[in-house]
Design a protein around this motif. Structure first.
Motif, short mmCIF file in Angstrom:
data_model
loop_
_atom_site.label_atom_id
_atom_site.label_comp_id
_atom_site.label_asym_id
_atom_site.label_seq_id
_atom_site.Cartn_x
_atom_site.Cartn_y
_atom_site.Cartn_z
N LEU A 43 20.49 60.49 -23.81
CA LEU A 43 20.86 61.88 -23.38
C LEU A 43 21.68 61.78 -25.33
N ALA A 44 22.60 60.59 -25.99
CA ALA A 44 22.74 60.66 -27.05
C ALA A 44 21.86 60.70 -28.33
N THR A 45 20.79 59.71 -27.82
CA THR A 45 19.24 60.11 -28.68
C THR A 45 18.77 61.46 -28.91
N ILE A 46 18.68 61.56 -27.58
CA ILE A 46 17.78 63.03 -27.41
C ILE A 46 18.12 64.28 -28.18
N GLN A 47 19.91 63.85 -28.27
CA GLN A 47 21.13 64.70 -29.13
C GLN A 47 20.33 65.34 -30.65
N ALA A 48 20.02 63.53 -30.69
CA ALA A 48 20.21 62.95 -32.24
C ALA A 48 18.90 64.16 -33.15
N ILE A 49 17.49 63.51 -31.54
CA ILE A 49 16.19 64.31 -32.22
C ILE A 49 16.26 65.43 -32.46
N SER A 50 17.19 66.57 -31.66
CA SER A 50 16.87 68.03 -31.26
C SER A 50 17.15 68.75 -32.77
N ARG A 51 18.39 67.41 -33.31
CA ARG A 51 19.02 67.96 -34.18
C ARG A 51 17.53 68.28 -35.65
N SER A 69 13.03 74.67 -22.54
CA SER A 69 12.99 74.65 -23.85
C SER A 69 12.18 73.49 -24.17
N MET A 70 11.97 73.76 -26.17
CA MET A 70 11.15 71.86 -25.39
C MET A 70 11.28 71.76 -26.45
N THR A 71 10.67 70.28 -27.04
CA THR A 71 11.06 69.14 -28.63
C THR A 71 9.59 68.34 -28.51
N ASN A 72 9.54 67.19 -30.03
CA ASN A 72 9.17 66.18 -29.25
C ASN A 72 9.39 64.98 -29.56
N CYS A 73 8.93 64.11 -30.10
CA CYS A 73 9.08 62.99 -30.45
C CYS A 73 7.86 62.28 -30.98
N GLY A 74 8.18 61.20 -31.99
CA GLY A 74 6.80 60.36 -31.99
C GLY A 74 5.85 60.68 -32.83
N LEU A 75 4.47 60.20 -33.05
CA LEU A 75 3.24 60.06 -33.75
C LEU A 75 2.80 61.74 -33.76
N LEU A 76 2.71 62.64 -32.53
CA LEU A 76 2.21 63.53 -31.89
C LEU A 76 3.42 64.19 -31.32
N GLY A 77 2.98 65.55 -31.25
CA GLY A 77 3.55 66.50 -30.69
C GLY A 77 3.08 66.85 -30.04
N TRP A 78 3.38 67.36 -28.63
CA TRP A 78 2.64 68.69 -27.93
C TRP A 78 3.11 70.20 -28.22
N ILE A 79 2.03 70.97 -28.90
CA ILE A 79 2.96 71.97 -28.78
C ILE A 79 2.30 73.09 -28.37
N THR A 80 2.44 74.92 -27.75
CA THR A 80 1.35 75.79 -27.23
C THR A 80 1.84 76.70 -28.06
N ASP A 81 0.83 77.91 -28.53
CA ASP A 81 0.76 79.14 -28.95
C ASP A 81 0.36 80.34 -28.78
N ALA A 82 -0.88 80.98 -29.53
CA ALA A 82 -1.87 81.51 -28.87
C ALA A 82 -3.02 81.31 -28.91
N GLN A 83 -3.10 80.15 -29.86
CA GLN A 83 -4.18 79.23 -30.86
C GLN A 83 -4.18 78.20 -29.13
N GLY A 84 -3.63 78.22 -28.44
CA GLY A 84 -3.61 77.30 -27.19
C GLY A 84 -2.86 75.83 -27.14
N TYR A 85 -2.95 75.14 -26.61
CA TYR A 85 -2.16 73.93 -25.95
C TYR A 85 -2.83 73.18 -26.77
N ARG A 86 -2.13 72.28 -27.21
CA ARG A 86 -3.01 71.47 -28.05
C ARG A 86 -1.77 69.88 -28.73
N TYR A 87 -2.41 68.66 -29.36
CA TYR A 87 -0.98 68.39 -29.85
C TYR A 87 -0.75 68.46 -31.81
#
Length: 233
Positions: A43-51, A69-87
């Motif tokens: 949980l503490a790590t999540i807060q550090a990532i979200s900063r 609500s969402m965020t990501n960590c790692g080489l790739l992150g999952w996102i969605t917007d008008a262009q579609g779902y993707r990494y």
């Protein structure tokens, strides 16, 4: 954030005691309490990532704001917007690379995968969802990854939630599984494209229960051969 997060975390975590894991489908396991005493550190790590990469309500291709609500960590992150779902390798909000996946989190994710029968799991992405009261996740398939041979590993933290576990078809019967803080779910193989979701969190929580639920899902996105050969996916 790439340093040691958890005290005394061994390089090789042992599988859970016999009888602690519950099969929920072909190639799918519920691992109650798998995270154990590491929940507070995560949980503490999540807060550090979200900063570095703040939580946000992403928009679906149909212009609807997601309730989680969402965020990501790692080489790739999952996102969605008008262009579609993707990494994406970069956070569209900051135009910076996503925060790295901490080594200890990767170790735990790989240990959970191994406990469920997937010893070669190597995650490239970790999607972090934050559920507030009333938030939900409708039935869906995780199918935006190029490599569907690897499992999905999911950790639950904070408030308990009802996991909806369906089948290969959207109208298949749905099981309801209560997930508590520290639980892990792993699915792959024949269950890799099963529909799943989270029922709406109740508006009121029980005494002493956290208001928010966090869910971390670890994914391998690209075919490892492509990545290791310098592929750009």
């Amino acid at each position: 954030m790439q340093g040691q997060l958890f005290d005394n975390l061994p390089e090789q975590l042992s599988p859970m005691p016999a009888g602690a894991a519950h099969p929920i489908g072909p190639g799918a396991m519920h691992l109650p309490g798998f995270i154990g005493t590491h929940a507070a550190a995560i949980l503490a790590t999540i807060q550090a990532i979200s900063r570095q990469a703040p939580f946000r309500h992403m928009m679906t291709p149909g212009s609807h704001a997601m309730s989680v609500s969402m965020t990501n960590c790692g080489l790739l992150g999952w996102i969605t917007d008008a262009q579609g779902y993707r990494y994406s390798r970069t956070d569209p909000a900051t135009h910076m690379p996503w925060p790295p996946l901490p080594a200890d989190l990767e170790t735990l994710a790989r240990a959970a995968a191994a406990a469920a029968g997937y010893p070669d799991f190597r995650p490239e992405a970790c999607l972090i969802n934050c559920y507030a009261p009333g938030s939900r996740m409708g039935l869906h398939q995780d199918r935006d990854e190029a490599d569907l041979s690897a499992p999905i590993v999911s950790f639950s933290l904070g408030r308990s939630a009802t996991f909806l576990w369906g089948g290969a078809r959207r109208n298949d019967p749905v099981a309801r599984i209560i997930l508590q803080q520290g639980d892990a779910i792993v699915w792959g193989g024949p269950s890799r494209l099963y529909f799943h979701g989270i029922a709406p969190l109740a508006r009121r929580c029980a005494p002493q229960e956290p208001e928010l639920r966090y869910n971390l899902t670890f994914r391998r996105v690209t075919h490892l051969a492509l990545r290791d050969e310098g592929g750009t996916r």
